[in-house]
Design an enzyme around this catalytic site. Structure first.
Site, mmCIF file in Angstrom:
data_model
loop_
_atom_site.group_PDB
_atom_site.id
_atom_site.type_symbol
_atom_site.label_atom_id
_atom_site.label_comp_id
_atom_site.label_asym_id
_atom_site.label_seq_id
_atom_site.Cartn_x
_atom_site.Cartn_y
_atom_site.Cartn_z
ATOM 1 N N GLU A 189 3.956 18.421 0.662
ATOM 2 C CA GLU A 189 4.957 17.448 1.083
ATOM 3 C C GLU A 189 4.487 16.758 2.362
ATOM 4 O O GLU A 189 4.727 17.262 3.474
ATOM 5 C CB GLU A 189 6.287 18.146 1.374
ATOM 6 C CG GLU A 189 6.922 18.811 0.176
ATOM 7 C CD GLU A 189 8.441 18.826 0.305
ATOM 8 O OE1 GLU A 189 9.106 18.300 -0.584
ATOM 9 O OE2 GLU A 189 8.953 19.343 1.311
ATOM 10 N N ASN A 231 16.154 19.805 -3.679
ATOM 11 C CA ASN A 231 16.495 20.365 -2.367
ATOM 12 C C ASN A 231 17.693 19.585 -1.839
ATOM 13 O O ASN A 231 17.549 18.440 -1.415
ATOM 14 C CB ASN A 231 15.278 20.229 -1.430
ATOM 15 C CG ASN A 231 15.594 20.656 -0.009
ATOM 16 O OD1 ASN A 231 16.661 21.225 0.260
ATOM 17 N ND2 ASN A 231 14.678 20.377 0.910
ATOM 18 N N TRP A 232 18.868 20.215 -1.885
ATOM 19 C CA TRP A 232 20.099 19.506 -1.515
ATOM 20 C C TRP A 232 20.309 19.468 -0.004
ATOM 21 O O TRP A 232 21.269 18.880 0.480
ATOM 22 C CB TRP A 232 21.301 20.150 -2.220
ATOM 23 C CG TRP A 232 21.303 19.950 -3.714
ATOM 24 C CD1 TRP A 232 20.412 19.203 -4.440
ATOM 25 C CD2 TRP A 232 22.228 20.486 -4.670
ATOM 26 N NE1 TRP A 232 20.726 19.242 -5.775
ATOM 27 C CE2 TRP A 232 21.834 20.027 -5.952
ATOM 28 C CE3 TRP A 232 23.357 21.313 -4.574
ATOM 29 C CZ2 TRP A 232 22.524 20.368 -7.121
ATOM 30 C CZ3 TRP A 232 24.044 21.647 -5.736
ATOM 31 C CH2 TRP A 232 23.631 21.180 -6.996
ATOM 32 N N LYS A 233 19.443 20.106 0.747
ATOM 33 C CA LYS A 233 19.509 20.087 2.226
ATOM 34 C C LYS A 233 20.936 20.386 2.708
ATOM 35 O O LYS A 233 21.660 21.116 2.048
ATOM 36 C CB LYS A 233 18.992 18.754 2.759
ATOM 37 C CG LYS A 233 17.624 18.383 2.185
ATOM 38 C CD LYS A 233 16.935 17.320 2.966
ATOM 39 C CE LYS A 233 15.643 16.939 2.261
ATOM 40 N NZ LYS A 233 14.805 16.087 3.061
ATOM 41 N N GLY A 264 11.894 11.586 2.844
ATOM 42 C CA GLY A 264 13.087 10.822 3.197
ATOM 43 C C GLY A 264 12.813 9.418 3.687
ATOM 44 O O GLY A 264 13.717 8.753 4.207
ATOM 45 N N GLY A 301 14.206 15.640 -2.678
ATOM 46 C CA GLY A 301 15.322 15.657 -1.734
ATOM 47 C C GLY A 301 16.393 14.671 -2.154
ATOM 48 O O GLY A 301 17.198 14.933 -3.045
ATOM 49 N N GLY A 302 16.382 13.487 -1.533
ATOM 50 C CA GLY A 302 17.448 12.491 -1.721
ATOM 51 C C GLY A 302 17.800 12.212 -3.174
ATOM 52 O O GLY A 302 18.983 12.161 -3.528
ATOM 53 N N GLU A 315 11.125 20.190 7.776
ATOM 54 C CA GLU A 315 12.317 20.066 8.631
ATOM 55 C C GLU A 315 12.572 21.357 9.394
ATOM 56 O O GLU A 315 13.044 21.347 10.528
ATOM 57 C CB GLU A 315 13.524 19.644 7.782
ATOM 58 C CG GLU A 315 13.401 18.185 7.360
ATOM 59 C CD GLU A 315 14.175 17.813 6.110
ATOM 60 O OE1 GLU A 315 15.016 18.602 5.653
ATOM 61 O OE2 GLU A 315 13.910 16.714 5.577
ATOM 62 N N HIS A 345 9.503 24.445 4.951
ATOM 63 C CA HIS A 345 9.793 23.008 4.843
ATOM 64 C C HIS A 345 9.553 22.350 6.205
ATOM 65 O O HIS A 345 9.839 22.925 7.242
ATOM 66 C CB HIS A 345 11.246 22.812 4.394
ATOM 67 C CG HIS A 345 11.540 21.409 3.973
ATOM 68 N ND1 HIS A 345 11.757 20.404 4.884
ATOM 69 C CD2 HIS A 345 11.622 20.844 2.748
ATOM 70 C CE1 HIS A 345 11.965 19.264 4.226
ATOM 71 N NE2 HIS A 345 11.888 19.512 2.929
ATOM 72 N N SER A 353 9.820 11.455 -1.204
ATOM 73 C CA SER A 353 10.284 10.180 -1.775
ATOM 74 C C SER A 353 9.979 10.037 -3.261
ATOM 75 O O SER A 353 9.636 8.944 -3.727
ATOM 76 C CB SER A 353 9.711 9.003 -0.976
ATOM 77 O OG SER A 353 10.228 9.027 0.346
HETATM 78 C C1 PEP Z 1 12.218 17.189 0.728
HETATM 79 O O1 PEP Z 1 12.911 17.208 1.717
HETATM 80 O O2 PEP Z 1 11.725 18.242 0.292
HETATM 81 C C2 PEP Z 1 11.978 15.903 0.077
HETATM 82 C C3 PEP Z 1 10.995 15.815 -0.752
HETATM 83 O O3 PEP Z 1 12.833 14.867 0.413
HETATM 84 P P1 PEP Z 1 12.855 13.388 -0.219
HETATM 85 O O4 PEP Z 1 12.672 13.517 -1.705
HETATM 86 O O5 PEP Z 1 14.184 12.824 0.142
HETATM 87 O O6 PEP Z 1 11.718 12.634 0.405
#
Ligand code: PEP
Length: 267
Positions: free
Chosen positions: A182, A17-19, A188, A248-249, A111, A109, A227
């Site tokens: 999640e 997920n490149w957000k 994050g 994500g990251g 967010e 999600h 994470s």
């Molecule tokens: C996400 O936003 O779906 C996610 C899992 O982010 P991260 O891996 O950065 O925690």
């Protein structure tokens, strides 16, 4: 995972997920690096692990050369409108995503729930609309920290799930419906759920799906997100009941994303 059970539709997935990151040229570079770093066995053996990316809407087109059907990656959008089309300024509907090359969308999600006040009703409409249009869906559920601390995390997640699936009929429970657990406090933050806690929630979700939707429900691929890093992906997968990751990251750098993919493929 029941990899030898030919009757299951569960499939291992790792989706980045490149957000709201990466200009088109940067997305293009990352796509190239991913393709260059993927071993031929992984590309050829789709049944081992499917690899997805979810760039911004405006980068969907530029990642097309590496995504299905031209390339090996599966292309997802990060969101989709509940409506097919119409006077909904700023929205992008399911047919538009398909037209831009995306085969699926992330829905619900945390967010979007938090920053854009997406509630269970809206998420349920999006899930139904996206599946009806032919998209694959990654439906996200997960509890905030205070809910986990109060010990109400299972009921919170089941209530989100039950609401999000409430518009579906038995025909919707195909391999196009994926779930992602999640925990909000893990996204994050650098603090992932322990493998035991993540696996326990995945078992709870699968058990509830089985009670309500029998085998087609229990057969969903359930990804873990929050994470995930090269250093914890292997132990999370090894805990069992986890069918892959939403990342994500760590998906923004080819090296870390490829390492997570490798862990998911080999465990
Ligand atoms: C996400 O936003 O779906 C996610 C899992 O982010 P991260 O891996 O950065 O925690």
């Amino acid at each position: 995972m029941e990899s030898n059970d030919k009757t299951t539709t569960r499939q291992r997935w790792v989706v980045g997920n490149w957000k709201q990151h990466l200009l088109r040229a940067e997305a293009d570079t990352l796509g190239r690096e991913l393709i260059a770093g993927l071993s031929p066995e992984l590309i050829d053996r789709d049944d081992s692990v499917r690899i997805g990316i979810a760039p911004t809407f405006v980068a969907l087109e530029s990642t097309r050369p590496w995504t299905r059907p031209a390339g090996p990656l599966w292309l997802f959008a990060q969101n989709v409108a509940a409506q097919e089309s119409g006077a909904f300024t700023g929205e992008v509907g399911p047919a538009m995503l398909l037209d831009a090359g995306a085969g699926g969308a992330i829905i619900g999600h945390s967010e979007r729930r938090k920053h854009y006040s997406e509630d269970d009703g809206l998420i349920a409409s999006k899930v139904r609309g996206a599946l009806d249009a032919g998209l694959r869906v990654i439906l996200c559920v997960g509890e905030p920290l205070e809910v986990r601390q109060a010990g109400d995390h299972e009921s919170h997640v089941i209530s989100q799930l039950s609401a999000a699936l409430s518009h579906l009929t038995p025909e919707h429970f195909t391999d196009r419906l994926l779930l992602a657990y999640e925990p909000v406090w893990a996204i994050g933050t650098g603090v992932a759920a322990t493998p035991a806690d993540a696996a326990a929630m995945h078992r709870r979700i699968r058990g509830w799906m089985e009670e309500h939707y029998s085998r087609p429900g229990a057969d969903r691929s359930i990804l873990y997100g929050g994470s995930v890093k090269p250093g914890n992906a292997g132990e999370l997968i090894a805990a069992g009941d986890i069918d892959g990751f939403l990342v994500g990251g760590a998906s923004l750098r080819a090296e870390s994303f490829l390492s997570i993919i490798q862990s998911a493929a080999t465990e």
